[in-house]
Design a protein around this motif. Structure first.
Motif, PDB file in Angstrom:
ATOM      1  N   HIS A   1       0.860  -1.186   0.000  1.00  0.00           N
ATOM      2  CA  HIS A   1       0.000   0.000   0.000  1.00  0.00           C
ATOM      3  C   HIS A   1       0.900   1.242   0.000  1.00  0.00           C
ATOM      4  CE1 HIS A   1      -3.152   2.816   0.585  1.00  0.00           C
ATOM      5  NE2 HIS A   1      -2.756   3.151   1.800  1.00  0.00           N
ATOM      6  N   HIS A   2       1.645   1.442   1.057  1.00  0.00           N
ATOM      7  CA  HIS A   2       2.501   2.631   1.131  1.00  0.00           C
ATOM      8  C   HIS A   2       3.588   2.574   0.049  1.00  0.00           C
ATOM      9  CE1 HIS A   2       1.151   3.272   5.525  1.00  0.00           C
ATOM     10  NE2 HIS A   2       0.446   4.009   4.703  1.00  0.00           N
TER      11      HIS A   2
ATOM     12  N   HIS B   1      -1.206   3.240  -3.660  1.00  0.00           N
ATOM     13  CA  HIS B   1      -1.417   4.081  -2.479  1.00  0.00           C
ATOM     14  C   HIS B   1      -2.651   4.971  -2.636  1.00  0.00           C
ATOM     15  CE1 HIS B   1      -0.049   7.379   0.445  1.00  0.00           C
ATOM     16  NE2 HIS B   1      -0.557   6.403   1.140  1.00  0.00           N
TER      17      HIS B   1
ATOM     18  N   MET C   1      -7.380   9.883   8.908  1.00  0.00           N
ATOM     19  CA  MET C   1      -6.724   8.597   9.205  1.00  0.00           C
ATOM     20  C   MET C   1      -5.841   8.739  10.446  1.00  0.00           C
ATOM     21  SD  MET C   1      -5.333   6.516   6.011  1.00  0.00           S
ATOM     22  CE  MET C   1      -6.188   6.320   4.468  1.00  0.00           C
TER      23      MET C   1
ATOM     24  N   HIS D   1      -5.328   4.684  11.200  1.00  0.00           N
ATOM     25  CA  HIS D   1      -4.468   4.726  10.022  1.00  0.00           C
ATOM     26  C   HIS D   1      -4.461   3.407   9.247  1.00  0.00           C
ATOM     27  CE1 HIS D   1      -0.208   5.441   8.175  1.00  0.00           C
ATOM     28  NE2 HIS D   1      -1.146   5.337   7.277  1.00  0.00           N
TER      29      HIS D   1
ATOM     30  N   ASP E   1      -6.334   2.319   5.810  1.00  0.00           N
ATOM     31  CA  ASP E   1      -5.542   1.823   4.671  1.00  0.00           C
ATOM     32  C   ASP E   1      -6.069   0.452   4.240  1.00  0.00           C
ATOM     33  OD1 ASP E   1      -3.868   4.003   4.471  1.00  0.00           O
ATOM     34  OD2 ASP E   1      -2.250   3.139   5.660  1.00  0.00           O
TER      35      ASP E   1
HETATM   36 FE   LIG Z   1      -1.343   5.132   5.102  1.00  0.00          FE
END
Ligand SMILES: [Fe+2]
Length: 316
Positions: free
Chosen positions: A99-100, A168, A258, A280, A284
């Motif tokens: 994701h990040h 992301h 988030m 957060h 996500d």
């Molecule tokens: Fe994040």
């Protein structure tokens, strides 16, 4: 599906759920194309051509060692060399999805933050004010990520011959749209009611088990929420702390975010804007799950790791 198909799907879904609308995103890409055309041959060579097609430069494909049909993916919020090793150890992972951002996506994180000015504008902050305040913050973030060891995970993937990509902002857009639609239907009147709505969402329920469920960071549960903004779910990372005063003036009573830094919290308090922190990694996970559902529909098996809590919304 092959890696490029999964990547294209992520970008497409990100655009479809973008606050700027499909036309707004296209306008942004067209603007980049126009600027590109005007460049000298030398500058054209240096220009990142991905920027002409992909509005989310914090997302991309970083390593393709074997461009095969993808049947099983290892999906995590933060992917480091450790997770690349896990993929290798598992032995049957066709692709790792982070994701990040990593690699070039991390270096380009600040680029997606322009989206935030449009989000604030959507909620009534004049575009000149939103753009002015975001400009400062975007350059700060760009400098902040500049010093990172961007290629660490990408190098691990290359050496271990593990396919690697990330999504992301497309996933954060999906989470923001999901939450916005839900809040609009449920029409909460108090901050406590927002929290109750969030607590019904499986990803947040799961986060509650480890003490990181939805929380009120600014304001109190009995406060009336007023107009609710999903202004801090997507757009790279935290915006400008100076925006809270402008949000209050624009008529925003509560922001669902988030996460929030102490500096931002102080400014929100001063502006009397309630802040609900959804969470957060749970937020996500929500965005990543909405993308993963589409992969699951294509018969791809999903192995969650690195904080990602998988929840399927496919009715079986
Ligand atoms: Fe994040």
């Amino acid at each position: 599906m092959q890696i490029k198909d999964i990547y294209n799907l992520a970008i497409k879904m990100g655009i479809e759920s973008d606050f700027r609308g499909k036309a707004g995103v296209q306008k942004l890409l067209d603007g980049k194309k126009q600027r590109f055309e005007k460049l000298s041959e030398k500058d054209k060579e240096e220009f990142d051509k991905d920027a002409l097609e992909n509005p989310y430069l914090d997302s991309g494909v970083y390593n393709i060692s074997d461009d095969k049909e993808i049947k099983k993916v290892l999906v995590g919020i933060d992917i480091g060399p450790e997770e690349i090793l896990i993929a290798k150890e598992l032995g049957d992972i066709d692709l790792v999805i982070a994701h990040h951002p990593v690699g070039k996506g991390l270096a380009n994180l600040a680029d997606v933050m322009h989206l935030q000015a449009d989000v604030y504008n959507y909620y009534g902050v004049p575009i000149n004010v939103a753009e002015g305040l975001m400009k400062e913050r975007i350059s700060e973030v760009a400098r902040g990520v500049n010093a990172s060891n961007h290629q660490r995970t990408v190098d691990a993937a290359r050496i271990m011959k593990v396919n690697l990509m990330n999504s992301h902002t497309p996933c954060d857009n999906l989470a923001a749209k999901f939450l916005k639609d839900l809040i609009e239907v449920k029409k909460p009147e108090t901050v406590a009611e927002i929290i109750s709505i969030l607590k019904e969402i499986p990803e947040y329920k799961e986060a509650m088990k480890i003490g990181v469920g939805p929380k009120v960071f600014v304001g109190s549960p009995e406060n009336r929420c007023g107009r609710i903004a999903m202004s801090e779910i997507t757009g790279g990372t935290e915006g400008s702390p100076k925006l809270y005063e402008k949000m209050a003036q624009a008529g925003i009573g509560t922001s669902v975010a988030m996460h929030i830094s102490e500096e931002h919290k102080k400014e929100a308090e001063a502006a009397h804007v309630n802040i609900v922190i959804a969470g957060h990694i749970s937020s996500d996970s929500l965005g990543v799950n909405l993308l993963m559902d589409e992969l699951e529909k294509q018969g791809i098996e999903i192995v969650p790791c690195s904080g990602f809590t998988r929840f399927s919304r496919i009715s079986k």
